[in-house]
Design a protein around this motif. Sequence first.
Motif, PDB file in Angstrom:
ATOM      1  N   ARG A 312       0.890  -1.188   0.184  1.00 20.09           N
ATOM      2  CA  ARG A 312       0.322  -0.306   0.273  1.00 20.09           C
ATOM      3  C   ARG A 312       0.512   1.351   0.045  1.00 20.09           C
ATOM      4  O   ARG A 312       0.788   2.598  -0.730  1.00 20.09           O
ATOM      5  CB  ARG A 312      -1.167  -0.202   0.978  1.00 20.09           C
ATOM      6  N   GLU A 316       1.116   3.512  -2.969  1.00 25.28           N
ATOM      7  CA  GLU A 316       0.889   5.371  -2.925  1.00 25.28           C
ATOM      8  C   GLU A 316       1.895   6.637  -3.192  1.00 25.28           C
ATOM      9  O   GLU A 316       1.094   7.445  -3.516  1.00 25.28           O
ATOM     10  CB  GLU A 316       0.122   5.971  -1.577  1.00 25.28           C
ATOM     11  N   LEU A 450       0.438   9.353   4.398  1.00 19.87           N
ATOM     12  CA  LEU A 450       1.240   9.056   3.543  1.00 19.87           C
ATOM     13  C   LEU A 450       2.412   8.806   4.474  1.00 19.87           C
ATOM     14  O   LEU A 450       3.000   7.264   4.559  1.00 19.87           O
ATOM     15  CB  LEU A 450       1.785   9.330   2.682  1.00 19.87           C
TER      16      LEU A 450
END
Length: 816
Positions: A312, A316, A450
Motif C-alpha cells: 500500500r 500510494e 502517507l
Amino acid sequence: MPAAASLAPSSKPSKPTKPKKQVRGQKRKREDVDVEALQQAVAALDAKADHTSFDSLPLSEPTKAGLKSAHFTTLTDIQRRAIPLALKGCDILGAAKTGSGKTLAFLVPVLENLYRAQCVGADAGLGAMIVSPTRELAIQIFEVLKKVGRKGHLFAAGLIIGGKSLQEERDGLARMNIVVCTPGRILQHLSQTAGFNVDSLQMLVLDEADRILDMGFQRDVDAIIEYLPQDRQTVLFSATQTKRVADLARLSLRDPEYISVHEAATTATPETLQQNYIITPLPEKLDTLWSFLQASKKSKILVFLSSGKQVRFVYEAFRHMQPGIPLLHLHGRQKQTARLEITHRFSAASNSCLFATDVVARGLDFPAVDWVVQVDCPEDADTYIHRVGRTARYEREGRAVLFLEPSEEAGMLARLEQKRVPIERIGVKQKKQTSIKNQLQNMCFKDPSLKYLGQKAFVSYVKSIYVQKDKNVFKIGELPLEEYAASLGLPGAPKIKFVKGDDAKARKNAPRQEFATDSEEDAEEPTDGDLTGAMKHAPKNLKEDAVRTKYDRMFERRNQDVLADHYSKLIRDDDSDDSAHPEADNLEGEQVADTNLFSIKRRIAVNERIDSDSDDSSHVSHPEKVDVGGARTVTIAGAKAPVVLDSKRREKLLTSKKKLLKLKGKGTKLVFDDDGNAHQIYELEDLDQFAAKGAPEEQRRRFLEAEAERVRAVDVADKEAAREKRRTKKEKRKERERVEEEDGEGVVLQGGQDALANFIADAEGVSVEEEEDYVPTKRQKKWFEKEVDSDGGAERRREEPETLEDMETLASELLG
C-alpha cells in the motif's frame, strides 16, 4: 386450444395467435447416457500409453465439446500422465512446473468420474471438493470449470471462498455436486451449516498442495479431513510437491501414484524464463524499482513485496509521483470485490504494474506478463519458483529479476541451487538510476497519512525479516534500518519492540525505581541502538531564540487525523513507558521535568491512595512495609496472599474492583430455607456422622421403608379423592335422570322453560328461580327497522332520519 380473439375494433382481421409451447425443465438425469460403455472404455484404458490429444481418451461427449469450445486439444506432459490414472480412480501426487496445465489435469477427471457415476441433482449430494489456498486461484479454477462443463454437463457447481453472503452460500450448498473452495470457508460450512452433507464425496482435490499442507493451513486441513469419508479418491497437484510421509498419512492416501513430469529436467523453472538477480542495498531498493519502472513503461510488470502494508505504501507513493505506467495493488486485506476487479484489470491490460504480496504467487494465470520483479527476498526457494511462474507460461517467454540485499546473497543463492534454479547476476547502470529519497521525504512531510503508511511499512518489513526461520538468509542484525527508514521518507525509524533483544520483557516487568535509575543514566548519552535517534529530542533542548529548521518542525509534528493514537505509539521512544508521560499517569497534576528522558514522579503511599479513594477503602487493609527495594505489601480481604506493590502499575490495581476480584478466592453459593437460615447448596456429612447412624445397609433399609410408607400414605389419599369425585359425579347424574323422568319427555319444563337451558344455568351456579325472575330488556328498535304490532297488525316505521348518518343508512337499506 387457440387463444381468444381480441375484442378491440380493428380495420384488419387479426390472426389467431399460436398457442405457446410449455417449456419444461431439462431432466437432471438423462436416460440416453451409455454409462456402461464409458466404464468399459476406462477399464480398458492403458494408463502408461502415450496419449497426445483429448480425443484419444475415453471422455464423454459433453466434456469433449467443452474442451473443443475452450480450444483445448493437445495434452501437456502432466495431463498426459495424470488424466488416465485419475480416470481409473487412483490417488495421485502430481508435480509439474508452473504454467504446465495442472488445472485441466484434475478438472477433466472430476467431470468424467461424476458423469459416469451420474452424480447429478440435489439428491446425489456433493461428489467432488476442490480446495485452493487463495480466493483468486479458486475463482480461476471455477472459471475454467465453467468453460469446460458448460456444453452439456448438468452438474451444480459452486464457489465457496468467503467475502460474500454466508446465508447465500448455505442455501446453495445443499444443491451442489462440485464445490471449489478455500480451506477456512469450507471448514466453517462443515462445522456450522446443518444441511451440508459430504458423506457421498467421491473426489478430493488439493491444488497447490504444498501450500495447503504447510503450517498455515495444517489445522484447517486436518479438521476438513475429519468430516470427509475414507473411501474417496484424493488428488494433489503443485509445482513443488510434498513427499513427507506425515502429510500423506494425514490425507489417508491409498497407494498414491507420484507423477513428476519435470523431475529429470535440469531446471525447476520453465526453460523460456530468463532469471537474474541484482545486489541492491536495502536503502536503495525503492530507487532501483522506480528507475526500473521508468525504463519499462511499455511492459506488463508484476512486483512482489513481503507485506500488504509495504504494497500500500509503495503504491500510494509511486502513484503520487506518476511514473507514466498504470499502477495497481493487490493484497489480502482488500475486499473481495476490489480484489476481483484488480485481477480482471491487470489481466486485460497490455502494459501495467501490479504491486502484490504472495497472495497472487500461486496458480494465477495472468496473460502475457513480461516481468516478475521480487523487491523483497522470498521466504524460501519454493516461494521463488511460484513467484516467477507468473510469467513464461505455456511455453511463452518471460523475465524475472530478484533484488537481494548483500547479507542475503550467499544464503539465497545456495537455496536456489539446491532447487536447480538457474539464475545469473546482472548489474545496474548507475547513470540511469534515479534517487527518489528527497521526493518521498517531501511527500511524507506534507501528507501525514502517507508518513503513517511508511511507518507501518517499515515495521511490517522488519517483522517479516524477524519471523523468518532461515537465519542464514535473513540476518536482521546486519540490515541498515536507519538508512532504510530514511529511504522511505521518514524522519526516523519507528519503534520496533522485538528488535531490542531478549531482555525487553524482563525490563518491562522490572521495578520502576531500578528501571528509572538506569534510564536516567542512559538518557545522558543516546546509544546507536535507539531506533528513533537522539535528534528526536533535539528540539526540546533548543533555546527560544534559536533558529528552527524544517527538520525540527518535522520532528515535532504530530498526526492529527484518526490515526493519531496509533501514530503516537509508533514514534514513542523504545524505553519509554507510562511513567514518562505526565498526561497519562500524574495523579497529582505535577509536570515532569524536561531535562531528563525518564524521571520518577513523587511516589504516593498506598495508605494515601486508600484514604483518597473512599469507594475502594473497604476492600484494602493498611499496608505493611518491607525492606525489599522499597516495595509495599497490601493485605486484601478475601485474597489468598498479600499483594506486593513495587510499581505504579501495581498501585493502580487497587483502584480496580474487577482486578481485585481476580486476586480473591471463589465464593460459596448459599440457599435460604423457609425460616430464612442460610445453607450451602450441597451439605455433606463427614465420616463420623455417617457411621453414627449405623451400617450402610441398615441405613439403606430404613430409607426404603420410610419412602414406602410415605408413598402408601399418599396413595391412600389419592384413592379417597378419586372415590369422592366419582361419587359426586354419580349423584349429579341420578338427579338429572330423576328430573327428566318427572317432566316426561324432558324437553320442556313446567312454565315453558327449556330443560337444556335449565341444566346449563344449574351447572353455572344459577338457580331456576333466579332464571324465572330475570326478564331480559327489550332492545328499542331504530327508526329504520320495521316493527310489527303485538296483535299482528301492519308494519310501521319510526321517525324520519334527522342526521346525515341516518340518511346514509336509509339509502343503503333501500338500495339493498
